[in-house]
Design a protein around this motif. Structure first.
Motif, PDB file in Angstrom:
ATOM      1  N   SER A  77       0.880  -1.172   0.000  1.00  0.00           N
ATOM      2  CA  SER A  77       0.000   0.000   0.000  1.00  0.00           C
ATOM      3  C   SER A  77       0.911   1.214   0.000  1.00  0.00           C
ATOM      4  O   SER A  77       2.128   1.090   0.247  1.00  0.00           O
ATOM      5  CB  SER A  77      -0.886   0.013   1.244  1.00  0.00           C
ATOM      6  OG  SER A  77      -0.088   0.200   2.405  1.00  0.00           O
ATOM      7  N   SER A 102      -6.819  -2.269  -8.186  1.00  0.00           N
ATOM      8  CA  SER A 102      -7.213  -1.237  -9.151  1.00  0.00           C
ATOM      9  C   SER A 102      -5.983  -0.478  -9.642  1.00  0.00           C
ATOM     10  O   SER A 102      -4.924  -0.496  -9.012  1.00  0.00           O
ATOM     11  CB  SER A 102      -8.185  -0.248  -8.494  1.00  0.00           C
ATOM     12  OG  SER A 102      -7.506   0.491  -7.488  1.00  0.00           O
ATOM     13  N   ALA A 103      -6.159   0.198 -10.743  1.00  0.00           N
ATOM     14  CA  ALA A 103      -5.074   1.028 -11.274  1.00  0.00           C
ATOM     15  C   ALA A 103      -4.689   2.094 -10.266  1.00  0.00           C
ATOM     16  O   ALA A 103      -3.503   2.426 -10.120  1.00  0.00           O
ATOM     17  CB  ALA A 103      -5.502   1.667 -12.592  1.00  0.00           C
ATOM     18  N   GLU A 104      -5.657   2.596  -9.515  1.00  0.00           N
ATOM     19  CA  GLU A 104      -5.379   3.614  -8.499  1.00  0.00           C
ATOM     20  C   GLU A 104      -4.459   3.074  -7.412  1.00  0.00           C
ATOM     21  O   GLU A 104      -3.572   3.765  -6.915  1.00  0.00           O
ATOM     22  CB  GLU A 104      -6.686   4.138  -7.884  1.00  0.00           C
ATOM     23  CG  GLU A 104      -7.508   4.984  -8.829  1.00  0.00           C
ATOM     24  CD  GLU A 104      -8.342   4.158  -9.825  1.00  0.00           C
ATOM     25  OE1 GLU A 104      -8.510   2.929  -9.629  1.00  0.00           O
ATOM     26  OE2 GLU A 104      -8.801   4.746 -10.820  1.00  0.00           O
ATOM     27  N   GLN A 105      -4.681   1.807  -7.017  1.00  0.00           N
ATOM     28  CA  GLN A 105      -3.819   1.188  -6.001  1.00  0.00           C
ATOM     29  C   GLN A 105      -2.389   1.046  -6.513  1.00  0.00           C
ATOM     30  O   GLN A 105      -1.433   1.296  -5.788  1.00  0.00           O
ATOM     31  CB  GLN A 105      -4.365  -0.181  -5.591  1.00  0.00           C
ATOM     32  CG  GLN A 105      -5.622  -0.117  -4.763  1.00  0.00           C
ATOM     33  CD  GLN A 105      -6.194  -1.506  -4.546  1.00  0.00           C
ATOM     34  OE1 GLN A 105      -6.640  -2.156  -5.496  1.00  0.00           O
ATOM     35  NE2 GLN A 105      -6.158  -1.954  -3.309  1.00  0.00           N
ATOM     36  N   VAL A 107      -0.938   2.867  -8.850  1.00  0.00           N
ATOM     37  CA  VAL A 107      -0.365   4.210  -8.930  1.00  0.00           C
ATOM     38  C   VAL A 107       0.034   4.690  -7.537  1.00  0.00           C
ATOM     39  O   VAL A 107       1.105   5.285  -7.363  1.00  0.00           O
ATOM     40  CB  VAL A 107      -1.363   5.186  -9.602  1.00  0.00           C
ATOM     41  CG1 VAL A 107      -0.901   6.628  -9.452  1.00  0.00           C
ATOM     42  CG2 VAL A 107      -1.528   4.830 -11.068  1.00  0.00           C
ATOM     43  N   GLU A 108      -0.794   4.432  -6.535  1.00  0.00           N
ATOM     44  CA  GLU A 108      -0.475   4.833  -5.158  1.00  0.00           C
ATOM     45  C   GLU A 108       0.840   4.214  -4.697  1.00  0.00           C
ATOM     46  O   GLU A 108       1.687   4.888  -4.107  1.00  0.00           O
ATOM     47  CB  GLU A 108      -1.609   4.419  -4.213  1.00  0.00           C
ATOM     48  CG  GLU A 108      -1.325   4.730  -2.761  1.00  0.00           C
ATOM     49  CD  GLU A 108      -2.351   4.146  -1.809  1.00  0.00           C
ATOM     50  OE1 GLU A 108      -2.270   4.474  -0.612  1.00  0.00           O
ATOM     51  OE2 GLU A 108      -3.220   3.350  -2.235  1.00  0.00           O
ATOM     52  N   GLU A 111       3.724   5.877  -6.705  1.00  0.00           N
ATOM     53  CA  GLU A 111       3.947   7.255  -6.267  1.00  0.00           C
ATOM     54  C   GLU A 111       4.519   7.328  -4.853  1.00  0.00           C
ATOM     55  O   GLU A 111       5.162   8.308  -4.499  1.00  0.00           O
ATOM     56  CB  GLU A 111       2.659   8.068  -6.368  1.00  0.00           C
ATOM     57  CG  GLU A 111       2.291   8.395  -7.802  1.00  0.00           C
ATOM     58  CD  GLU A 111       1.035   9.227  -7.931  1.00  0.00           C
ATOM     59  OE1 GLU A 111       0.250   9.314  -6.953  1.00  0.00           O
ATOM     60  OE2 GLU A 111       0.837   9.801  -9.018  1.00  0.00           O
ATOM     61  N   CYS A 117       5.771  -2.228  -9.289  1.00  0.00           N
ATOM     62  CA  CYS A 117       4.577  -2.745  -8.629  1.00  0.00           C
ATOM     63  C   CYS A 117       4.070  -3.907  -9.457  1.00  0.00           C
ATOM     64  O   CYS A 117       3.855  -3.770 -10.660  1.00  0.00           O
ATOM     65  CB  CYS A 117       3.513  -1.660  -8.497  1.00  0.00           C
ATOM     66  SG  CYS A 117       2.057  -2.220  -7.579  1.00  0.00           S
ATOM     67  N   ARG A 119       1.230  -6.993  -9.931  1.00  0.00           N
ATOM     68  CA  ARG A 119      -0.128  -7.400  -9.568  1.00  0.00           C
ATOM     69  C   ARG A 119      -0.242  -8.898  -9.353  1.00  0.00           C
ATOM     70  O   ARG A 119      -1.324  -9.449  -9.420  1.00  0.00           O
ATOM     71  CB  ARG A 119      -1.100  -6.994 -10.673  1.00  0.00           C
ATOM     72  CG  ARG A 119      -1.594  -5.598 -10.571  1.00  0.00           C
ATOM     73  CD  ARG A 119      -2.747  -5.428 -11.537  1.00  0.00           C
ATOM     74  NE  ARG A 119      -3.395  -4.158 -11.381  1.00  0.00           N
ATOM     75  CZ  ARG A 119      -3.762  -3.400 -12.389  1.00  0.00           C
ATOM     76  NH1 ARG A 119      -3.521  -3.785 -13.625  1.00  0.00           N
ATOM     77  NH2 ARG A 119      -4.364  -2.262 -12.171  1.00  0.00           N
TER      78      ARG A 119
END
Length: 141
Positions: A77, A102-105, A107-108, A111, A117, A119
């Motif tokens: 995370s 998700s793509a947001e996870q 990216v988080e 970043e 990262c 999957r």
């Protein structure tokens, strides 16, 4: 119609890429020991089998990780990656998230400072990212 192929001429020079079949990759050659530390959930027991013989893998909670060459953060995370980067600045970090993250996870995690990262916790896939991180680190040194 006859199709012929010319022999492949790999790129030459300082930035040459070693293509499969052209010889061993630098991280496969005997060299100094490389320590990979796995933090968090996930079954990466088979990871050592996918890495060069002079690499070793250990599992430890983040608070107990000492010197290490590469970090794998299972259940990654943004907060876990930031903690790992803060505790081990300059150490390449590979975050492993759920296959359906998700793509947001993703990216988080990136970043937050992860070098990669993934999957999936498949050992061969994680190994590929670790090798790439190790090569980039060696080139930057």
């Amino acid at each position: 119609m006859t199709i012929t192929t010319d022999s492949y001429n790999p790129p030459r020079g300082a930035g040459s890429v070693i293509e499969p079949g052209w010889g061993a990759l630098p991280d496969e050659l005997p060299g100094p020991a490389v320590l990979v530390t796995v933090v968090g959930p996930g079954s990466l027991a088979a990871l050592a089998e996918q890495l060069p013989p002079h690499w070793s893998v250990r599992c430890a909670p983040l608070a107990e990780v000492g010197d290490t060459d590469l970090l794998v953060i299972g259940g990654a995370s943004g907060a876990r990656i930031r903690a790992a980067v803060r505790q081990h600045p300059g150490t390449p970090v590979v975050g492993v998230v759920d296959s359906y993250a998700s793509a947001e996870q993703v990216v988080e995690v990136l970043e937050a400072g992860a070098d990669a990262c993934v999957r999936s916790g498949l050992p061969a896939l994680v190994s590929s990212h670790l090798r790439a991180c190790h090569r980039r680190r060696a080139l930057a040194a």
